[in-house]
Design a protein around this motif. Structure first.
Motif, PDB file in Angstrom:
ATOM      1  N   PRO B 279       0.796  -1.235   0.000  1.00 22.73           N
ATOM      2  CA  PRO B 279       0.000   0.000   0.000  1.00 22.73           C
ATOM      3  C   PRO B 279       0.828   1.284   0.000  1.00 22.73           C
ATOM      4  O   PRO B 279       0.376   2.303  -0.516  1.00 22.73           O
ATOM      5  CB  PRO B 279      -0.846  -0.111   1.283  1.00 22.73           C
ATOM      6  N   CYS B 280       2.044   1.235   0.580  1.00 25.16           N
ATOM      7  CA  CYS B 280       2.851   2.464   0.629  1.00 25.16           C
ATOM      8  C   CYS B 280       3.298   2.895  -0.758  1.00 25.16           C
ATOM      9  O   CYS B 280       3.731   4.027  -0.961  1.00 25.16           O
ATOM     10  CB  CYS B 280       4.057   2.276   1.543  1.00 25.16           C
ATOM     11  N   ASP B 281       3.217   1.956  -1.694  1.00 25.54           N
ATOM     12  CA  ASP B 281       3.659   2.235  -3.047  1.00 25.54           C
ATOM     13  C   ASP B 281       2.539   2.873  -3.890  1.00 25.54           C
ATOM     14  O   ASP B 281       2.792   3.386  -4.985  1.00 25.54           O
ATOM     15  CB  ASP B 281       4.095   0.903  -3.680  1.00 25.54           C
ATOM     16  N   ILE B 282       1.338   2.849  -3.364  1.00 22.46           N
ATOM     17  CA  ILE B 282       0.178   3.300  -4.143  1.00 22.46           C
ATOM     18  C   ILE B 282       0.036   4.822  -4.049  1.00 22.46           C
ATOM     19  O   ILE B 282       0.061   5.391  -2.968  1.00 22.46           O
ATOM     20  CB  ILE B 282      -1.123   2.637  -3.630  1.00 22.46           C
ATOM     21  N   HIS B 283      -0.106   5.465  -5.187  1.00 18.17           N
ATOM     22  CA  HIS B 283      -0.281   6.914  -5.226  1.00 18.17           C
ATOM     23  C   HIS B 283      -1.643   7.275  -5.809  1.00 18.17           C
ATOM     24  O   HIS B 283      -2.161   6.570  -6.664  1.00 18.17           O
ATOM     25  CB  HIS B 283       0.836   7.564  -6.043  1.00 18.17           C
ATOM     26  N   ARG B 284      -2.169   8.378  -5.287  1.00 13.90           N
ATOM     27  CA  ARG B 284      -3.485   8.831  -5.724  1.00 13.90           C
ATOM     28  C   ARG B 284      -3.343  10.051  -6.625  1.00 13.90           C
ATOM     29  O   ARG B 284      -2.679  11.023  -6.273  1.00 13.90           O
ATOM     30  CB  ARG B 284      -4.349   9.176  -4.512  1.00 13.90           C
ATOM     31  N   LEU B 285      -3.952   9.984  -7.801  1.00 15.04           N
ATOM     32  CA  LEU B 285      -4.034  11.151  -8.674  1.00 15.04           C
ATOM     33  C   LEU B 285      -5.438  11.717  -8.571  1.00 15.04           C
ATOM     34  O   LEU B 285      -6.414  10.978  -8.706  1.00 15.04           O
ATOM     35  CB  LEU B 285      -3.776  10.761 -10.133  1.00 15.04           C
ATOM     36  N   LYS B 286      -5.536  13.013  -8.312  1.00 13.40           N
ATOM     37  CA  LYS B 286      -6.836  13.672  -8.337  1.00 13.40           C
ATOM     38  C   LYS B 286      -6.881  14.554  -9.570  1.00 13.40           C
ATOM     39  O   LYS B 286      -6.018  15.409  -9.752  1.00 13.40           O
ATOM     40  CB  LYS B 286      -7.048  14.525  -7.086  1.00 13.40           C
ATOM     41  N   ILE B 287      -7.875  14.333 -10.397  1.00 12.69           N
ATOM     42  CA  ILE B 287      -7.962  14.998 -11.689  1.00 12.69           C
ATOM     43  C   ILE B 287      -9.318  15.689 -11.800  1.00 12.69           C
ATOM     44  O   ILE B 287     -10.358  15.049 -11.656  1.00 12.69           O
ATOM     45  CB  ILE B 287      -7.831  13.964 -12.829  1.00 12.69           C
ATOM     46  N   GLN B 288      -9.304  16.989 -12.030  1.00 11.78           N
ATOM     47  CA  GLN B 288     -10.576  17.689 -12.235  1.00 11.78           C
ATOM     48  C   GLN B 288     -11.088  17.423 -13.637  1.00 11.78           C
ATOM     49  O   GLN B 288     -10.373  17.638 -14.609  1.00 11.78           O
ATOM     50  CB  GLN B 288     -10.397  19.187 -12.031  1.00 11.78           C
TER      51      GLN B 288
END
Lengths: 359, 359
Positions: B279-288
């Motif tokens: 899980p520490c490797d997982i990144h979240r992208l927030k895109i409008q």
């Protein structure tokens, strides 16, 4: 004042919006240097006094626990023409304690992020976000206009509110849900049932409901401490409601349960009203997908090419081996059925259902 | 026995898996006719006796409140060689009340759906789903093997458990969360703060936490009534935990809060362990994103073409006018940054952060 994630993002947004001069200061020299490197501030000040010496507007972006002191310090060292605001998640205490009441207007941008530090700052953090402002009796229209204008200029939507009302509101909409998520997750996590660990058998509802659980303790301990009174009221009221449910349950009062669920169903629809103007028209497609690149692209491209608009998309990931369930919301039964047909023809297993329970 | 959504889906799956003869009966003639039309059963029986006359396995798929009686009736009219199982969400009561204990094995497929009726049935409903089986002391290996084999044949994953333990488990993982979601939504829905309606100011955490609120009252009233004892225990324990939190809060016990949040963080990681091995490797992208056809396709295609695998996808829809925020989870910081760069170059506003809080 404070160039962490929020402060540096405000700096980036301010510079992008055309603010003439953005000066920053942070007690942590690394954070300050990073803010310069990221271009969040035009100039790094040597101390707080230098930072706000020529400021028209000073924005205090310190951790909640330090905000009140930092606001006071900023008011003391700045010129009386300088207006001071903050970005803390609670507003009652800081607005109550502040001495130069006409110069300070409390603020709270709703721009949650799991990220920390100026290295993750972005000028877009506040685009479209609600930004609460808590003017008080002593606030002058000129100063309020200045803060509101700035908040609007960097893309946020200012909303004025009484400081205590603000705290009651966020206690209900944010702090209570956070607390309840932690409580639920820890109860299920500690339980052992006949050798089974219930957490391992948890489905989507538990995963959804604990999405915010265990969030950044540095932020949340402060919030729980600083909005103590309002959170305590909300928790006590929640506890009272559990007791009411327990009594109705013990009396096998099916009528109570029916009204209670019906009320929840109506509230759910209210919650989604702005999101889906016609919720009964929304259909849910559940699609079994494997865990490999291009799956989403293939599915969404298929629908787009037929003019089917995806209203909402949500992936319930199970494991790398088994992939998961992709949920799409589509308006109109015909569009939903057509989407299911198109994807079915590509070999996907698809089910369609109405997305929201009808009366 | 019962050809609603679950019964008819079992029929479809059974026929697909090669079962020789599937006979169905339902007290509602319309549901029975629809099951025939959908091809869920080879034959519609005139009554319960005819339905199970030649059956090796009888599956009772009645509403929870009617299951116990229907199981008894089925046992009475069927041959002693016929094994009977059910699909109810609670198992203690039916397993306790059943008379011919060696012929009945309780069952409970975890295959939630908002849909109802045989018209929405699908052979794939149970693919990969956990299907609890609750053998008792009198259960013979032959009969258990028969039910387990059938459940596996239609794609589900059988899991054996004591009937009462099953009810304790689902009380924690499903019934308690449902009840808490209703309680939270109704509390926020009823509240008025200084002229504001908190529900209208609710953000993503409240929306996530009340996703299951207001679900089908026909099903849930029965579940709350039939798992009364276990749900009452879970609710009382939850209430006790709120009180403990209130006391720690009243004592300003920051150490308690820190341990409590830390525990929730660890439990959250346990919950996601199977889903994200690292899980520490997982990144979240927030895109409008705006609300128009093809947006998802364009974004997912862009990432797929660069070999970037989307682990999870979640759309936070705001309104038709304002579009919303698309969240993608991507493994590896490099992939996340590359994705942000690619989408940024297309004019999207993108932020990247670690998806899960670190210790």
């Amino acid at each position: 004042v404070g160039t962490g994630l929020i402060g540096a993002s405000i700096g980036l947004a301010a510079r992008k919006s055309g603010v003439e001069q953005v000066t920053g200061w942070d007690p942590d020299p690394d954070a300050l240097a990073m803010a310069v490197e990221r271009g969040a501030i035009d100039e790094a000040a040597a101390d707080l006094g230098a930072a706000v010496a020529a400021a028209q507007l000073a924005i205090v972006a310190a951790p909640v626990a330090a905000i009140s002191d930092q606001v006071e310090a900023t008011l003391e060292v700045s010129d009386s023409s300088c207006t001071v605001t903050d970005v803390g998640s609670t507003k009652g205490a800081v607005c109550e304690r502040v001495t130069q009441r006409e110069r300070f207007i409390g603020g709270h941008p709703i721009a949650g992020s799991e990220a920390r530090g100026p290295e993750r700052a972005t000028a877009e953090l506040f685009q479209g976000a609600t930004w609460f402002l808590t003017p008080v009796a002593e606030t002058t229209p000129e100063r309020y206009k200045l803060v509101m204008g700035f908040v609007s200029a960097i893309g946020a939507v200012p909303q004025a509110m009484d400081p205590d009302a603000h705290d009651r509101l966020v206690a209900l909409t944010s702090h209570l849900p956070h607390a309840l998520a932690n409580l639920l997750l820890n109860q299920v996590g500690e339980a052992r049932v006949d050798g089974h660990e219930p957490l391992d058998a948890a489905g989507g509802s538990l995963r959804d409901m604990t999405r915010v659980a265990g969030a950044n303790p540095r932020i949340w301990i402060d919030i729980f401490q600083h909005n103590a009174h309002e959170l305590a009221s909300a928790l006590a009221e929640y506890r009272r409601r559990i007791e009411e449910l327990e009594l109705a349950r013990a009396a096998s009062d099916a009528g109570y349960l029916a009204r209670w669920i019906g009320e929840a169903s109506l509230n759910r629809r209210r919650l989604l009203d702005d999101v889906y103007p016609n919720p009964c028209d929304i259909h849910r497609l559940k699609i079994q997908v494997t865990d490999q690149p291009g799956i989403f692209a293939g599915i969404t491209q298929t629908l787009a090419s037929e003019g089917i608009n995806i209203q909402d998309i949500d992936m319930h990931h199970v494991s790398p081996e088994r992939g998961g369930m992709l949920e799409l919301l589509v308006a109109g039964q015909e569009h939903a059925d057509e989407a299911a047909r198109l994807l079915g023809a590509q070999g996907y297993l698809v089910t369609v259902s109405a997305a929201f329970a009808r009366e």
